[in-house]
Design a protein around this motif. Structure first.
Motif, PDB file in Angstrom:
ATOM      1  N   SER A 116      17.651  34.993  40.502  1.00  0.00           N
ATOM      2  CA  SER A 116      17.076  34.469  41.744  1.00  0.00           C
ATOM      3  C   SER A 116      17.415  35.368  42.917  1.00  0.00           C
ATOM      4  O   SER A 116      16.577  35.645  43.777  1.00  0.00           O
ATOM      5  N   SER A 117      18.656  35.845  42.944  1.00  0.00           N
ATOM      6  CA  SER A 117      19.065  36.718  44.038  1.00  0.00           C
ATOM      7  C   SER A 117      18.222  37.982  44.046  1.00  0.00           C
ATOM      8  O   SER A 117      17.806  38.465  45.111  1.00  0.00           O
ATOM      9  N   SER A 153      25.774  33.827  42.530  1.00  0.00           N
ATOM     10  CA  SER A 153      25.489  34.865  41.541  1.00  0.00           C
ATOM     11  C   SER A 153      26.678  35.804  41.317  1.00  0.00           C
ATOM     12  O   SER A 153      26.726  36.536  40.340  1.00  0.00           O
ATOM     13  N   TYR A 191      25.074  40.174  36.705  1.00  0.00           N
ATOM     14  CA  TYR A 191      24.017  41.179  36.881  1.00  0.00           C
ATOM     15  C   TYR A 191      23.992  42.126  35.676  1.00  0.00           C
ATOM     16  O   TYR A 191      22.940  42.527  35.199  1.00  0.00           O
ATOM     17  N   ALA A 197      21.269  32.404  38.864  1.00  0.00           N
ATOM     18  CA  ALA A 197      21.492  32.742  40.263  1.00  0.00           C
ATOM     19  C   ALA A 197      21.328  34.241  40.477  1.00  0.00           C
ATOM     20  O   ALA A 197      20.784  34.677  41.503  1.00  0.00           O
ATOM     21  N   ALA A 198      21.776  35.035  39.517  1.00  0.00           N
ATOM     22  CA  ALA A 198      21.663  36.491  39.649  1.00  0.00           C
ATOM     23  C   ALA A 198      20.191  36.905  39.708  1.00  0.00           C
ATOM     24  O   ALA A 198      19.786  37.704  40.556  1.00  0.00           O
ATOM     25  N   VAL A 220      22.710  30.476  46.677  1.00  0.00           N
ATOM     26  CA  VAL A 220      22.333  31.037  45.377  1.00  0.00           C
ATOM     27  C   VAL A 220      22.912  32.443  45.221  1.00  0.00           C
ATOM     28  O   VAL A 220      23.478  32.800  44.186  1.00  0.00           O
ATOM     29  N   ILE A 221      22.782  33.245  46.309  1.00  0.00           N
ATOM     30  CA  ILE A 221      23.307  34.608  46.245  1.00  0.00           C
ATOM     31  C   ILE A 221      24.824  34.593  46.038  1.00  0.00           C
ATOM     32  O   ILE A 221      25.373  35.334  45.227  1.00  0.00           O
ATOM     33  N   SER A 240      19.262  29.747  49.885  1.00  0.00           N
ATOM     34  CA  SER A 240      19.162  31.104  49.368  1.00  0.00           C
ATOM     35  C   SER A 240      20.518  31.789  49.407  1.00  0.00           C
ATOM     36  O   SER A 240      20.919  32.456  48.450  1.00  0.00           O
ATOM     37  N   LEU A 241      21.226  31.608  50.523  1.00  0.00           N
ATOM     38  CA  LEU A 241      22.537  32.247  50.643  1.00  0.00           C
ATOM     39  C   LEU A 241      23.497  31.692  49.601  1.00  0.00           C
ATOM     40  O   LEU A 241      24.284  32.432  49.011  1.00  0.00           O
ATOM     41  N   ILE A 257      14.926  37.084  45.499  1.00  0.00           N
ATOM     42  CA  ILE A 257      15.016  36.938  46.963  1.00  0.00           C
ATOM     43  C   ILE A 257      15.011  38.320  47.597  1.00  0.00           C
ATOM     44  O   ILE A 257      14.306  38.588  48.582  1.00  0.00           O
ATOM     45  N   GLY A 258      15.791  39.224  46.983  1.00  0.00           N
ATOM     46  CA  GLY A 258      15.851  40.595  47.497  1.00  0.00           C
ATOM     47  C   GLY A 258      14.477  41.244  47.501  1.00  0.00           C
ATOM     48  O   GLY A 258      14.070  41.873  48.478  1.00  0.00           O
TER      49      GLY A 258
END
Lengths: 348, 272
Positions: B247-248, B41, B60, B244-245, B37-38, B34-35, B251-252
């Motif tokens: 996905s982030s 992004s 973004y 990735a953006a 991916v962030i 996850s990190l 996740i958020g």
């Protein structure tokens, strides 16, 4: 005037007869205790009055009205649960107000009656706390106030002191009895603790195996038990086998008995047994054990029965003390004894 | 004397070792990806790279220009809210029946209620699609909501059941004794105490419905794809940090929902 009449209430769970034709009449404003060992049906009888249990037969009347077929929420009967069953999501104040809110009482009146109730139980300062923030004794008071605020015809209390520790229990018993007298509400307690029953009630109903075995004032039951079970359940008793012949017991002391000829049991409380040195009229025996309790000394005397006779003698000038091994004579003082049919004593 | 003690401490050490291994594994396998991916992004360039060559919010912003993606987010939000409502409305009474009810075959009923959780989402998806085709019911928003509801219902049922089992049944008697009927007792006593559980069940349902691929792939409307399905197709043709953006952001969103649950009721309750 009779506030509550229970008439032939019977209940069976499967093959188990929990209540067998129970009759009970409770006068207005009096406090009655249902006392008995666990499984005797006392809680089932209490729950029948509240409507949580539907009896198979019999009727329950409050102030002349038959409530046997009413659902619990239509009976004007307060109930204090053993674990108090306070609503955990409501404050002390909202718990007490619950019944009034449900009855759609106007808001101003609710506020007035709840604050009155809080004053009654001296918990006004804790009004906005949640149940888990209160001590056991405080929770109990809230549970009682929650029931009393509705001014029910009868207040039912299921072992209300069970969850409290021994010391608190005693002071709460006195407090509760004072509170009940102040409000003047007809109350029925359930307990298995005979001391609690003696301390709290005007009348005690001893229950056994789904039946009410004896009803009377605490002292009546203590002095004149009608069975070995009752004698043994309330206080301590010497149970001595005897024979009844023409209305009196045979043996060293002839005591009046309202029983037909045949075997019987003599019931005498330890404090009514007198011991004199040497031989004389009475049961001869030998002191086998003694316990110095302070105000009294308790002796165990072997008089030839299967269990020793127990005698509690006060300790003041003029009363002789005995050592183990001393030969004595036991006598029932002032013929203070009851004669009952022989039966299995209870040791619950 | 020393034998058993050594064995206990050996067991303790083994347990501690397992715990450490488990923690390391979840960090490596769950948190680290996850990190990463962030981190990806924020890559300024047009392709995926780790570590990122710089820091930029370019992707973004790019998101806002992809109407199709924005639409799919809206579809997912709408569908998830509907699934959540359906699951609450059906799940709470079902949990009630499964816990308090007295009827024959109650055990079977409960097993049936929780069965969708044992079944792969893909099976539910395909089954819904085939069954739908059989009764001429096409993949659509409605079918997506229904199939996801089947899939998510156990979340609500399980959590609410656990809470119900922990409630003191005497409270109902107390309420009745104070004059409340059955409905009033439900709304005044039971429901307020179920609220945290219902809330948590709803939140889990929302997250699950929001990022479910396996069921949605088969039952969503082709003209209004939900976000997970849209992403699934997107990844096949595009490998920019745009994915990735998104996905982030997801996740958020999950993190926020989890934090809200934790604040409201405490997360550990849902382990059970």
């Amino acid at each position: 005037m009779n506030q509550l009449i229970i008439d032939g209430v019977t209940k069976q769970f499967g093959a188990l007869k929990v209540l067998q034709s129970c009759d009970l009449t409770v006068e207005r404003g009096s406090v009655v205790t249902l006392l008995g060992p666990s499984g005797c049906g006392k809680t089932t009888l209490l729950r029948s009055i509240a409507g949580f249990v539907t009896p198979d037969a019999g009727r329950i009347r409050v102030k002349g009205q038959d409530i046997s077929r009413l659902p619990p929420n239509r009976r004007d009967v307060g109930y204090v649960f053993q674990n108090y069953a306070l609503f955990p999501h409501l404050t002390c104040r909202d718990n007490i107000a619950y019944g009034l809110v449900v009855r759609r009482v106007p808001k101003a009146e609710i506020a007035r009656r709840v604050s009155q109730a809080l004053d009654l139980i001296a918990l006004a300062a804790f009004a906005d706390r949640y149940p888990k923030q209160l001590s056991g004794g405080q929770q109990q008071r809230v549970a009682i106030a929650r029931a009393l605020v509705l001014e029910p015809q009868v207040l039912l209390l299921d072992e209300p002191f069970n969850a409290l520790d021994a010391q608190l229990r005693l002071s709460m018993q006195v407090e509760l009895r004072k509170l009940i007298d102040r409000v003047g509400i007809t109350s029925i307690f359930v307990t298995h603790d005979q001391q609690e029953a003696m301390a709290l009630s005007d009348r005690v109903a001893i229950m056994r195996g789904g039946r009410i075995e004896q009803i009377g004032s605490p002292l009546e039951i203590y002095d004149r038990p009608r069975s070995c079970f009752v004698a043994d359940f309330i206080g301590r008793a010497n149970l001595m086998p005897t024979q009844v012949r023409a209305g009196r017991t045979e043996g060293p002391q002839a005591i009046a008995a309202a029983l037909p000829d045949g075997p019987a049991t003599l019931v005498a409380r330890p404090e009514n047994i007198d011991l004199t040195p040497g031989s004389g009229p009475g049961w001869p025996g030998k002191v086998t054990f003694l316990t110095a309790l302070g105000p009294v000394i308790e002796y165990e005397v072997d008089c030839g029965f299967s269990v020793p006779v127990r005698a509690a003698l006060p300790r003041h000038a003029g009363v002789e003390t005995f050592e183990p091994g001393a030969l004595v004579t036991a006598r029932i003082r002032d013929e203070a004894a009851a004669v009952v049919l022989p039966g299995e004593p209870n040791h619950a | 004397m020393s034998g058993p003690r050594q064995m206990i401490s050996l067991g303790d050490r083994l347990a501690r070792g397992m715990l450490i291994a488990l923690t390391v594994m979840s960090i490596v396998l769950l948190v680290a990806p996850s990190l990463i991916v962030i981190a990806i992004s924020f890559e300024p360039r047009g392709y995926i790279a780790f570590p990122p060559s710089g820091f930029s919010l370019r992707w973004y912003w790019a998101l806002l220009e992809r109407q199709q993606l924005l639409d799919s987010i809206l579809v997912s939000l709408r569908i998830s809210v509907m699934v959540m409502v359906v699951c609450l409305v059906l799940g709470i009474p079902a949990a009630f029946a499964g816990t308090r009810g007295r009827f024959p075959a109650k055990t079977a009923f409960n097993a049936f209620l929780l069965a969708p959780q044992m079944m792969p989402g893909m099976v539910i998806g395909i089954a819904s699609l085939f069954f739908g085709a059989y009764i001429s019911f096409r993949a659509s928003d409605l079918m997506l909501v229904l199939s996801l509801s089947v899939f998510c219902l156990p979340f609500v049922v399980r959590i609410v059941m656990a809470r119900l089992a922990g409630l003191d049944p005497l409270l109902d008697e107390a309420s009745a004794n104070l004059g409340a009927g059955k409905f009033e007792t439900f709304f005044r006593v039971t429901l307020p105490q179920l609220a945290p559980a219902a809330f948590a069940g709803a939140a889990f349902t929302f997250i699950e419905a929001f990022d479910n691929v396996t069921v949605s792939l088969f039952t969503s409307d082709v003209r209004a794809r939900p976000l997970p399905v849209e992403l699934y197709y997107l990844v096949q043709f595009e490998s920019s940090p745009l994915i990735a953006a998104i996905s982030s952001l997801e996740i958020g969103l999950s993190l926020v929902v989890m934090l809200v649950i934790a604040r409201a009721v405490g997360l550990e309750r849902f382990g059970r």
